[in-house]
Scaffold this active site. Structure first.
Site, PDB file in Angstrom:
ATOM      1  CB  SER A 127      -0.895   0.018   1.238  1.00 18.82           C
ATOM      2  OG  SER A 127      -1.529   1.282   1.399  1.00 18.82           O
ATOM      3  CE1 TYR A 187      -3.625  -2.077   5.305  1.00 24.21           C
ATOM      4  CE2 TYR A 187      -2.998   0.192   4.805  1.00 24.21           C
ATOM      5  CZ  TYR A 187      -3.450  -1.060   4.387  1.00 24.21           C
ATOM      6  OH  TYR A 187      -3.715  -1.281   3.053  1.00 24.21           O
TER       7      TYR A 187
END
Length: 263
Positions: free
Chosen positions: A150, A166
């Protein structure tokens, strides 16, 4: 004689396993590889969602099947790898996509939530890659692994996005990709990563709804969120012989957000 471009992108005769493949980006990736000719196995925790995903894939003319497994649990990963190879034979492509997130200020972030994110987003990627490589790819000296990272793994977030676990996990995925590519290149295994920006997924929908799509796209040079086909071309490039000299790289598919941030 050099192959034509259509031949280089063709995945006919290849088999792919896509984790987190029952919806969202994972299902998009399964469609991409299947549309390019690969036989697809999708996995996630919920059988009902997998049944629906496979029905959708088969409706698109893709040879697909499913195996339910929790990629945060080592014994489940072992079972998934063994059952996949038993059912479809050797794997040519592994897409590590299953992921989790948790929103909390860093100073109050629960350690159990931190461990949950790390176990699925990092440890699970490593364990499944290890099982598939040892039992299928290394012996054949061939394979392509795509890790879904990501752009959150490239730096911090706006203050409203308190997702330190995350972000940390996706940064780890990017360097895991580099390290594994360097180590397994001599086996003929290519390892690359996709780093999506903001797409409408279950993980992102809450934040998009909270902040509003206009705010979420304000710093996106292309001025929009990712859609249900924006990862397809990149995935097929990294999975196919069109990308046979690409390894250890990450490709940001983010409408240019990371370029603006880096500048």
């Amino acid at each position: 004689m050099a192959r034509r471009i259509q031949q280089l992108f063709d995945l006919s005769g290849k088999t792919a396993l896509v984790t987190g493949g029952s919806r969202g980006l994972g299902l998009q990736l399964a469609h991409a590889l299947g549309e390019a000719g690969a036989k697809i196995v999708v996995t996630s925790r919920k059988a009902t969602e997998l049944e629906a995903a496979v029905a959708e894939l088969r409706g698109a003319g893709i040879d697909a099947r499913w195996i339910a497994a929790d990629c945060a649990v080592e014994t489940e990963i072992e079972r998934l790898a063994a059952e996949t190879l038993e059912r479809v034979g050797d794997l040519d492509i592994l897409v590590n996509n299953a992921g989790a997130s948790w929103g909390a200020p860093a100073e109050d972030h629960p350690i159990a939530a931190w461990d949950k994110v790390m176990n699925l987003n990092v440890r699970g990627y490593f364990l499944l890659s290890q099982h598939i490589a040892k039992n299928s790819m290394i012996g054949r000296r061939s394979g392509a692994i795509i890790n879904v990272a990501s752009i959150a793994g490239l730096g911090g977030n706006p203050l409203a996005m308190k997702t330190i676990a995350y972000n940390t996990s996706k940064g780890a995925v990017i360097n895991f990709t580099r390290a594994l590519a360097a180590e397994w290149g001599h086996y003929g295994i290519r390892v690359n990563a996709l780093a999506p920006g903001f797409f409408r997924t279950k993980l992102a929908n809450g934040l998009i709804d909270q902040l509003g799509e206009d705010q979420m796209t304000a710093n996106v040079p292309l001025g929009r969120l990712g859609d249900n086909e924006d990862l397809k071309g990149a995935a097929v490039l990294l999975a196919s012989d069109a990308g046979k000299h690409i390894t250890g790289q990450f490709l940001a598919v983010d409408g240019g957000v990371s370029v603006v941030t880096a500048g």
